[in-house]
Structure formats: structure tokens, C-alpha cells
Design a protein around this motif. Structure first.
Motif, PDB file in Angstrom:
ATOM      1  N   GLN A 175     -21.440 -44.365   3.985  1.00 20.35           N
ATOM      2  CA  GLN A 175     -22.330 -44.385   2.833  1.00 20.35           C
ATOM      3  C   GLN A 175     -22.391 -42.962   2.303  1.00 20.35           C
ATOM      4  O   GLN A 175     -22.530 -42.013   3.072  1.00 20.35           O
ATOM      5  CB  GLN A 175     -23.738 -44.850   3.242  1.00 20.35           C
ATOM      6  N   LYS A 177     -24.698 -41.456   0.991  1.00 23.31           N
ATOM      7  CA  LYS A 177     -25.976 -40.837   1.335  1.00 23.31           C
ATOM      8  C   LYS A 177     -25.960 -40.240   2.741  1.00 23.31           C
ATOM      9  O   LYS A 177     -26.830 -39.427   3.075  1.00 23.31           O
ATOM     10  CB  LYS A 177     -27.124 -41.830   1.171  1.00 23.31           C
ATOM     11  N   SER A 178     -24.978 -40.574   3.563  1.00 24.62           N
ATOM     12  CA  SER A 178     -24.893 -39.939   4.880  1.00 24.62           C
ATOM     13  C   SER A 178     -24.613 -38.445   4.756  1.00 24.62           C
ATOM     14  O   SER A 178     -24.848 -37.688   5.705  1.00 24.62           O
ATOM     15  CB  SER A 178     -23.804 -40.600   5.731  1.00 24.62           C
ATOM     16  N   THR A 211     -25.013 -53.813   0.578  1.00 28.37           N
ATOM     17  CA  THR A 211     -25.485 -52.905   1.620  1.00 28.37           C
ATOM     18  C   THR A 211     -26.317 -51.770   1.051  1.00 28.37           C
ATOM     19  O   THR A 211     -26.904 -50.991   1.816  1.00 28.37           O
ATOM     20  CB  THR A 211     -24.296 -52.331   2.415  1.00 28.37           C
ATOM     21  N   GLN A 212     -26.391 -51.651  -0.281  1.00 23.60           N
ATOM     22  CA  GLN A 212     -27.248 -50.623  -0.876  1.00 23.60           C
ATOM     23  C   GLN A 212     -28.717 -50.889  -0.613  1.00 23.60           C
ATOM     24  O   GLN A 212     -29.559 -50.005  -0.788  1.00 23.60           O
ATOM     25  CB  GLN A 212     -26.985 -50.525  -2.391  1.00 23.60           C
ATOM     26  N   VAL A 216     -29.890 -45.903   5.665  1.00 17.46           N
ATOM     27  CA  VAL A 216     -28.684 -45.180   6.042  1.00 17.46           C
ATOM     28  C   VAL A 216     -28.373 -45.509   7.494  1.00 17.46           C
ATOM     29  O   VAL A 216     -29.184 -45.287   8.388  1.00 17.46           O
ATOM     30  CB  VAL A 216     -28.863 -43.664   5.863  1.00 17.46           C
ATOM     31  N   ASP A 259     -25.506 -44.904  -3.772  1.00 18.88           N
ATOM     32  CA  ASP A 259     -25.082 -44.015  -2.696  1.00 18.88           C
ATOM     33  C   ASP A 259     -25.359 -44.565  -1.299  1.00 18.88           C
ATOM     34  O   ASP A 259     -24.996 -43.926  -0.314  1.00 18.88           O
ATOM     35  CB  ASP A 259     -25.683 -42.614  -2.859  1.00 18.88           C
ATOM     36  N   ARG A 260     -25.990 -45.734  -1.189  1.00 23.24           N
ATOM     37  CA  ARG A 260     -26.136 -46.373   0.121  1.00 23.24           C
ATOM     38  C   ARG A 260     -25.159 -47.530   0.312  1.00 23.24           C
ATOM     39  O   ARG A 260     -25.145 -48.158   1.376  1.00 23.24           O
ATOM     40  CB  ARG A 260     -27.580 -46.857   0.321  1.00 23.24           C
ATOM     41  N   LEU A 261     -24.334 -47.813  -0.687  1.00 22.92           N
ATOM     42  CA  LEU A 261     -23.339 -48.881  -0.543  1.00 22.92           C
ATOM     43  C   LEU A 261     -22.270 -48.460   0.460  1.00 22.92           C
ATOM     44  O   LEU A 261     -21.686 -47.378   0.349  1.00 22.92           O
ATOM     45  CB  LEU A 261     -22.682 -49.183  -1.892  1.00 22.92           C
ATOM     46  N   VAL A 262     -21.992 -49.303   1.445  1.00 19.66           N
ATOM     47  CA  VAL A 262     -20.951 -49.015   2.434  1.00 19.66           C
ATOM     48  C   VAL A 262     -19.584 -49.229   1.783  1.00 19.66           C
ATOM     49  O   VAL A 262     -19.332 -50.266   1.161  1.00 19.66           O
ATOM     50  CB  VAL A 262     -21.113 -49.919   3.672  1.00 19.66           C
TER      51      VAL A 262
END
Length: 329
Positions: A175, A177-178, A211-212, A216, A259-262
Motif C-alpha cells: 500500500q 501509505k506504508s 482494500t482502500q 495499513v 493510497d491504501r489500495l493494495v
């Protein structure tokens, strides 16, 4: 040589419009407030798909005229690399006449991943063609539908040459955001654009829809490619592989995602470079993440006179400095 994804020295702290920290804004109610008054050009169906699935594909967003200055910037960088390789005694021909799609791949024929990684796993050079891309109204018009009319171009933009047979070309499940898990930066929208046709063979993007909506996931820095990309821990990877969707697209197509989408991309098994750029944008009242570099004010209906110009971006200023002799905005 270019900095890697996240190793640029931090610029002076920006204390402009984005200095205020605010709560997460990417809920249904938050999205409605954030988008109020926007003049974006996405349809309600497109906005709903982005909100629901976590990503949106916009075919043919950019035409050849839009892509030309970006390809020129990429070519300028390849020219520099070719001359560095010659100076290092690794090659004797810069291959100036080789086509855009294959030249960088040909330059690294006979070399290995370590030679490539000398130039960074991705590039963040301040070449004017990249600013032209990041400030392109076609991109900003689409973004305005998602995050409203006050748009900040995040400092984390990457030019990614996925070179055949180079380990750095494979990007593991992660992701975005990681890379900034503690930053108050919701929502950050990634705009991923390929400058050649992205295919299953040359390593197109793969996503895991919806997954968003999740937190995280646990992650680590992978060690097998020499790049240090973040990667989901094995438990999470096992959950996503069977539900992922591949997104082969034509050059000029944009893929927008949260930004959280895998997501991930696979290795390049073709004979040419898969050239892509990933840009990031967010509302101006979010954390500018100066530890990752200097972003810039890309659009503002409330402060149009402060929108950054090329000279500001080249100087790493986040917005235009007003002329105090002129009339106020």
C-alpha cells in the motif's frame, strides 16, 4: 544520479496553507464536504466507482501532445545515464538512434541489476517535462472530482523505467501509505500513467479492489531485489493473490487509486522498457509530507495567485511567491 524513492533530503518546513493537521477526510460525509464546489469532469458513476473499488481507470486521458514533453524528459535522463555508463567504461555506444521504448533496455544489455540500481530504483529529477505533466489540466480536472478544487501535488512522484530482466522492476504487493503510515494525509490519490502500452508481458499494474477501506497492513522492507520496497507481510499476501485484478492499459491511460489500495506490478519479460510515472495529489489542508521532498500547490480556486509555476517547482518552492508590488490576489 537521481535520488531513490524516499532518500531526498528534506527541504525547509512549509508553513503555508497545509500546515494545519485535520482529521481523516475520506469517509462518505468527508468526501461530500471535501468535494463541495468542485468543477471536476468525472461522471458521478466514475466517482462512485473510485469510492467503491478504490481505483478508477481513465482510458486515453493523455494524448501524444501531452506525453511528448514527458518522454523528452525521460530521454534527457537516459542521455545522462548513457554518458555515465560510458565514463565508467561499462559501454562504448550511447545508442542515440535507438527507439525510446528499447534504448534504456539496450544500454543495460550485459549489465546487471546492481549497475541499474546505481541510478536509483525510480527517478525524481526536476526536469521541466515532469512539471508539465503534474500540472496538466486533464489530470487536475479528474482529481478535482475526487478531492475538490484545492489540490496539492505531493512530493512523492516517481518516474519508473521497468527494465527487462532487472530485479528492481518487480514491485511487491504493498500500500502506498506504508511509506507514510503516520502522516495525516488522507486521502492521497495516486495517478499512475504508462508511457508505453502496459501489458501482462511487460509488467502492468495489479490491484486488489476495495482494500482502500482497510487499515495499513503489517509490512516490511523486502531484501531480495536490492530496492528495499515495502511489502505486505506474508499473511496479508496470502489473502490477496487470488482476488487481484490485472490492469493492462494503452499508453496515455491513467489509473487513479487510493493510497491504501493494495497493488503490485510484475516483472518485465518483454524486450522493451515499461515506462510509467506515478504522481500523487491531496487536498491542501493535509500534511505536505516535507520529509519526502517539496510538493507544490497545483490548483486553488481560493488562492489562484499562489499556484506554483515551473520556476517555483525547480526551486523547490511549494507555491508562487506573490509580487508585493502587484495588486493582491
Amino acid at each position: 544520479m537521481a535520488n531513490g524513492d524516499h532518500d531526498a533530503p528534506p527541504p525547509p518546513t512549509y508553513r503555508g496553507a497545509m500546515s494545519t493537521r485535520v482529521p481523516r477526510n475520506d469517509t462518505t460525509d468527508g468526501n461530500e464536504r471535501m468535494r463541495r464546489g468542485n468543477h471536476g469532469n468525472l461522471s458521478p458513476e466514475q466517482v462512485d466507482r473510485y469510492d467503491t473499488e478504490g481505483y478508477l481507470v481513465i482510458p486515453d486521458l493523455l494524448d501524444e501532445a501531452d506525453m511528448a514533453p514527458v518522454r523528452a524528459a525521460m530521454t534527457e535522463k537516459v542521455d545522462r545515464i548513457a554518458h555515465d555508463l560510458i565514463d565508467a567504461g561499462l559501454i562504448d555506444d550511447p545508442l542515440d538512434d535507438e527507439p525510446f521504448a528499447t534504448r534504456l533496455a539496450r544500454l543495460f544489455d550485459g549489465l546487471d541489476s546492481d549497475h541499474f540500481l546505481t541510478f536509483g530504483r525510480s527517478w525524481r529529477d526536476r526536469i521541466p517535462g515532469y512539471f508539465t505533466l503534474m500540472s496538466n489540466p486533464k489530470i487536475l480536472d479528474a482529481l478535482e472530482s475526487l478531492i475538490g478544487p484545492e489540490i496539492f501535488a505531493n512530493p512523492v512522484y516517481n518516474v519508473r523505467p521497468k527494465v527487462p530482466r532487472v530485479a528492481a522492476g518487480t514491485v511487491p504487493w504493498h500500500q502506498d501509505k506504508s511509506y507514510w503510515p503516520d502522516a495525516n494525509s488522507n486521502p492521497v490519490v495516486t495517478v499512475w500513467i504508462s508511457f508505453v502500452d502496459a501489458t501482462l508481458e511487460n509488467g502492468c499494474l495489479h490491484v486488489l479492489p476495495r482494500t482502500q477501506r482497510e487499515k495499513v497492513h503489517a509490512f516490511h522492507r523486502e531484501t531480495y531485489s536490492g530496492t528495499g520496497f515495502t511489502e505486505l507481510d506474508i499473511e496479508a499476501i496470502g489473502l490477496v493473490r487470488d482476488k487481484s485484478i490485472a490492469l493492462p492499459v494503452k499508453a496515455g491511460t491513467a489509473i487513479l487509486f487510493n493510497d491504501r489500495l493494495v497493488h503490485s506490478s510484475t516483472r518485465n519479460d518483454s524486450d522493451h522498457v515499461r515506462w510509467s510515472v506515478d504522481l500523487r495529489y491531496q487536498p491542501t489542508n493535509q500534511d505536505p509530507m516535507t520529509a519526502h521532498g517539496a510538493g507544490f500547490l497545483a490548483r486553488s480556486r481560493s488562492r489562484p495567485g499562489r499556484v506554483a509555476e515551473l520556476s517555483d517547482w525547480l526551486a523547490e518552492r511549494p507555491e508562487r511567491i506573490p509580487d508585493h508590488t502587484a495588486e493582491p490576489d
